[in-house]
Design a protein around this motif. Structure first.
Motif, PDB file in Angstrom:
ATOM      1  N   TRP A 130       0.126  -0.577  -8.088  1.00 22.02           N
ATOM      2  CA  TRP A 130       0.379  -1.996  -8.330  1.00 22.02           C
ATOM      3  C   TRP A 130       0.769  -2.295  -9.769  1.00 22.02           C
ATOM      4  O   TRP A 130       0.352  -1.620 -10.717  1.00 22.02           O
ATOM      5  N   ALA A 131       1.546  -3.365  -9.914  1.00 24.97           N
ATOM      6  CA  ALA A 131       1.813  -4.051 -11.176  1.00 24.97           C
ATOM      7  C   ALA A 131       2.316  -3.147 -12.296  1.00 24.97           C
ATOM      8  O   ALA A 131       1.714  -3.068 -13.362  1.00 24.97           O
ATOM      9  N   PRO A 132       3.450  -2.446 -12.098  1.00 24.92           N
ATOM     10  CA  PRO A 132       4.007  -1.657 -13.199  1.00 24.92           C
ATOM     11  C   PRO A 132       4.469  -2.576 -14.329  1.00 24.92           C
ATOM     12  O   PRO A 132       5.172  -3.560 -14.091  1.00 24.92           O
ATOM     13  N   LEU A 189      18.286   0.768  -8.686  1.00 23.63           N
ATOM     14  CA  LEU A 189      18.490   2.078  -9.273  1.00 23.63           C
ATOM     15  C   LEU A 189      17.877   3.180  -8.418  1.00 23.63           C
ATOM     16  O   LEU A 189      18.563   4.081  -7.950  1.00 23.63           O
ATOM     17  N   PHE A 190      16.565   3.098  -8.219  1.00 19.96           N
ATOM     18  CA  PHE A 190      15.881   4.115  -7.435  1.00 19.96           C
ATOM     19  C   PHE A 190      14.447   3.672  -7.185  1.00 19.96           C
ATOM     20  O   PHE A 190      13.944   2.738  -7.817  1.00 19.96           O
ATOM     21  N   ASP A 191      13.809   4.336  -6.255  1.00 24.09           N
ATOM     22  CA  ASP A 191      12.380   4.194  -6.020  1.00 24.09           C
ATOM     23  C   ASP A 191      11.694   5.449  -6.531  1.00 24.09           C
ATOM     24  O   ASP A 191      12.159   6.564  -6.267  1.00 24.09           O
ATOM     25  N   PHE A 192      10.619   5.254  -7.245  1.00 19.12           N
ATOM     26  CA  PHE A 192       9.890   6.369  -7.834  1.00 19.12           C
ATOM     27  C   PHE A 192       8.556   6.516  -7.121  1.00 19.12           C
ATOM     28  O   PHE A 192       7.763   5.565  -7.075  1.00 19.12           O
ATOM     29  N   THR A 193       8.319   7.690  -6.564  1.00 14.15           N
ATOM     30  CA  THR A 193       7.055   7.957  -5.903  1.00 14.15           C
ATOM     31  C   THR A 193       6.089   8.564  -6.906  1.00 14.15           C
ATOM     32  O   THR A 193       6.380   9.611  -7.503  1.00 14.15           O
ATOM     33  N   VAL A 194       4.974   7.916  -7.118  1.00 11.63           N
ATOM     34  CA  VAL A 194       3.984   8.405  -8.077  1.00 11.63           C
ATOM     35  C   VAL A 194       3.465   9.758  -7.602  1.00 11.63           C
ATOM     36  O   VAL A 194       2.920   9.872  -6.500  1.00 11.63           O
ATOM     37  N   PRO A 195       3.622  10.801  -8.423  1.00  8.08           N
ATOM     38  CA  PRO A 195       3.258  12.160  -7.990  1.00  8.08           C
ATOM     39  C   PRO A 195       1.778  12.459  -8.199  1.00  8.08           C
ATOM     40  O   PRO A 195       1.398  13.278  -9.034  1.00  8.08           O
ATOM     41  N   ASP A 218       0.866  -1.177   0.000  1.00  6.96           N
ATOM     42  CA  ASP A 218       0.000   0.000   0.000  1.00  6.96           C
ATOM     43  C   ASP A 218       0.900   1.225   0.000  1.00  6.96           C
ATOM     44  O   ASP A 218       1.660   1.440   0.934  1.00  6.96           O
ATOM     45  N   GLY A 219       0.820   2.015  -1.047  1.00  8.82           N
ATOM     46  CA  GLY A 219       1.667   3.180  -1.148  1.00  8.82           C
ATOM     47  C   GLY A 219       1.780   3.658  -2.575  1.00  8.82           C
ATOM     48  O   GLY A 219       1.031   3.233  -3.451  1.00  8.82           O
ATOM     49  N   GLN A 220       2.736   4.534  -2.831  1.00 11.53           N
ATOM     50  CA  GLN A 220       2.850   5.192  -4.120  1.00 11.53           C
ATOM     51  C   GLN A 220       4.185   4.918  -4.806  1.00 11.53           C
ATOM     52  O   GLN A 220       4.637   5.695  -5.625  1.00 11.53           O
ATOM     53  N   ILE A 221       4.835   3.794  -4.493  1.00 12.95           N
ATOM     54  CA  ILE A 221       6.221   3.587  -4.917  1.00 12.95           C
ATOM     55  C   ILE A 221       6.349   2.471  -5.954  1.00 12.95           C
ATOM     56  O   ILE A 221       5.837   1.371  -5.776  1.00 12.95           O
ATOM     57  N   ILE A 222       7.073   2.796  -7.051  1.00 13.31           N
ATOM     58  CA  ILE A 222       7.512   1.809  -8.034  1.00 13.31           C
ATOM     59  C   ILE A 222       9.027   1.680  -7.891  1.00 13.31           C
ATOM     60  O   ILE A 222       9.751   2.678  -7.873  1.00 13.31           O
ATOM     61  N   GLY A 223       9.528   0.447  -7.774  1.00 10.44           N
ATOM     62  CA  GLY A 223      10.959   0.220  -7.666  1.00 10.44           C
ATOM     63  C   GLY A 223      11.580  -0.068  -9.022  1.00 10.44           C
ATOM     64  O   GLY A 223      10.926  -0.632  -9.907  1.00 10.44           O
ATOM     65  N   PHE A 224      12.857   0.316  -9.191  1.00 12.62           N
ATOM     66  CA  PHE A 224      13.581   0.085 -10.439  1.00 12.62           C
ATOM     67  C   PHE A 224      14.952  -0.535 -10.136  1.00 12.62           C
ATOM     68  O   PHE A 224      15.619  -0.150  -9.164  1.00 12.62           O
ATOM     69  N   ALA A 225      15.366  -1.483 -10.991  1.00 14.99           N
ATOM     70  CA  ALA A 225      16.689  -2.093 -10.887  1.00 14.99           C
ATOM     71  C   ALA A 225      17.220  -2.343 -12.293  1.00 14.99           C
ATOM     72  O   ALA A 225      16.476  -2.285 -13.278  1.00 14.99           O
ATOM     73  N   ARG A 226      18.521  -2.674 -12.373  1.00  3.99           N
ATOM     74  CA  ARG A 226      19.195  -2.801 -13.674  1.00  3.99           C
ATOM     75  C   ARG A 226      20.179  -3.964 -13.627  1.00  3.99           C
ATOM     76  O   ARG A 226      20.778  -4.253 -12.590  1.00  3.99           O
ATOM     77  N   SER A 227      20.342  -4.634 -14.792  1.00  3.37           N
ATOM     78  CA  SER A 227      21.263  -5.763 -14.883  1.00  3.37           C
ATOM     79  C   SER A 227      21.840  -5.848 -16.288  1.00  3.37           C
ATOM     80  O   SER A 227      21.153  -5.552 -17.271  1.00  3.37           O
ATOM     81  N   SER A 228      23.087  -6.295 -16.398  1.00  5.50           N
ATOM     82  CA  SER A 228      23.686  -6.516 -17.708  1.00  5.50           C
ATOM     83  C   SER A 228      23.537  -7.957 -18.170  1.00  5.50           C
ATOM     84  O   SER A 228      23.701  -8.253 -19.358  1.00  5.50           O
ATOM     85  N   ASP A 229      23.192  -8.855 -17.232  1.00  6.28           N
ATOM     86  CA  ASP A 229      23.187 -10.286 -17.560  1.00  6.28           C
ATOM     87  C   ASP A 229      21.953 -11.041 -17.068  1.00  6.28           C
ATOM     88  O   ASP A 229      21.885 -12.257 -17.187  1.00  6.28           O
ATOM     89  N   ARG A 230      20.979 -10.351 -16.481  1.00  7.86           N
ATOM     90  CA  ARG A 230      19.750 -10.921 -15.932  1.00  7.86           C
ATOM     91  C   ARG A 230      19.983 -11.712 -14.641  1.00  7.86           C
ATOM     92  O   ARG A 230      19.041 -12.230 -14.054  1.00  7.86           O
ATOM     93  N   VAL A 231      21.238 -11.802 -14.196  1.00 11.27           N
ATOM     94  CA  VAL A 231      21.597 -12.597 -13.025  1.00 11.27           C
ATOM     95  C   VAL A 231      21.925 -11.700 -11.830  1.00 11.27           C
ATOM     96  O   VAL A 231      21.458 -11.935 -10.714  1.00 11.27           O
ATOM     97  N   THR A 232      22.732 -10.672 -12.066  1.00 11.96           N
ATOM     98  CA  THR A 232      23.123  -9.745 -11.009  1.00 11.96           C
ATOM     99  C   THR A 232      22.434  -8.406 -11.243  1.00 11.96           C
ATOM    100  O   THR A 232      22.586  -7.804 -12.309  1.00 11.96           O
ATOM    101  N   TRP A 233      21.688  -7.953 -10.240  1.00 15.95           N
ATOM    102  CA  TRP A 233      20.871  -6.747 -10.381  1.00 15.95           C
ATOM    103  C   TRP A 233      21.319  -5.688  -9.379  1.00 15.95           C
ATOM    104  O   TRP A 233      21.712  -6.010  -8.255  1.00 15.95           O
TER     105      TRP A 233
END
Length: 307
Positions: A130-132, A116-122, A98-113
């Motif tokens: 839910w479900a970005p 990046l940042f958390d984005f608060t929906v303005p 319950d909240g306004q946050i979408i999380g983001f991450a990054r990987s070059s190989d799909r194995v190690t992530w």
């Protein structure tokens, strides 16, 4: 949700589920290619860890890495991935129940992530986000489809990246037609887990009716709508309740949808070969049904050098 360097520009097209010479498996410019399917999921046993699987046939998935990523805080539900033109894979996920946050991450190989940042929906009044779901349009614009609620009903919104880092986003736009038409209808809870593909010059939205728990189909001429529902109820024979749907195009031009039968503790897939009109009887996803939750399957054409 219950409560690349890309070697070919075509990868962006595949991320949006668009036909690209029916995936053209075989000989192509630059040598032989093959299709790799990457599945991202959380599991019945963990809503904080990303599980990554891969397949060469879109059916038999093998574990690539369990607990591949855990965010620094919050949960990691409803993971969605795609491969950007910089060659890296990007993950978006539900970061709080319950909240306004979408999380983001990054990987070059799909194995190690890497987080990046958390984005608060303005947006004022949002009580759940839910479900970005990543959506790459035909012109290469990178967007996310996300379900927002003010506590009464869910509505899918579209937000588009306005810089290469994807830290800046456009104003959220409600996807017209994918909300209960009467805001005073307390029985209509809205639509969640929306995924969109472009096909034949139209946009097809597969979205869960949160009142009936069926996955329904709506069509529009633009990604943001207005959408018109063309198939509702148990139109495809998938049953109810169903959610967490992910749609891909198969070699040869057919389409496959994966979905979560969460009250049965099973995961199914179903195929269509006539432009979404009819679908095969649902089949359990072998080896993973009963384990995975809310998956995204991402196909990409790889040259022989990357296989």
């Amino acid at each position: 949700m219950t409560s690349g360097r890309v070697c070919r520009r075509s990868v962006l097209t595949l991320a949006a589920g668009l036909p690209l010479a029916a995936l053209s498996v075989g000989r192509a410019a630059g040598g032989a290619t093959s299709v790799r399917y990457t599945m991202s999921a959380f599991t019945n046993s963990s809503e904080t860890d990303l599980y990554v699987y891969e397949s060469t046939d879109a059916t038999a998935f093998q574990l690539l890495r369990g607990s591949a990523y855990r965010p620094p805080s919050g949960v990691m539900r409803d993971p969605s991935i795609f491969r950007n033109v910089d060659g890296d894979y990007y993950l978006a996920y539900t970061a709080s129940g319950d909240g306004q946050i979408i999380g983001f991450a990054r990987s070059s190989d799909r194995v190690t992530w890497t987080h990046l940042f958390d984005f608060t929906v303005p947006m004022l009044g949002v009580e759940a986000c839910w479900a970005p779901e990543w959506f790459v349009d035909v012109d290469g614009r990178i967007s996310i489809i996300v379900s927002l609620t003010n506590g009464r009903r869910f509505t899918p919104y579209l937000m588009t990246a306005t810089d290469a880092s994807m830290r800046s986003w456009s104003v959220l736009t409600p996807m017209a037609g994918l909300a209960p038409p009467n805001p005073f209808d307390t029985a209509a809870i809205g639509y969640i887990d929306t995924t969109v593909v472009a096909h034949g010059g139209k946009y097809f939205a597969f979205t869960k009716n949160e009142t009936t728990k069926y996955i329904e189909l709506a069509v529009a001429l633009n990604a943001a709508g207005p959408y018109v529902f063309v198939a509702t109820g148990n139109w495809a024979g998938w049953g109810t309740p169903r959610e967490g749907q992910s749609l891909i195009q198969l070699p040869g031009g057919g389409w496959r949808i994966y979905f979560d039968a969460y009250t049965e503790d099973k995961y199914f897939y179903s195929d269509s070969h006539d432009g979404f009109r009819t679908w095969t009887a649902p089949r359990e996803l072998p080896g993973l049904s009963g384990t995975i939750r809310h998956v995204t399957v991402f196909p990409e054409n790889l040259p022989e050098s990357e296989t």
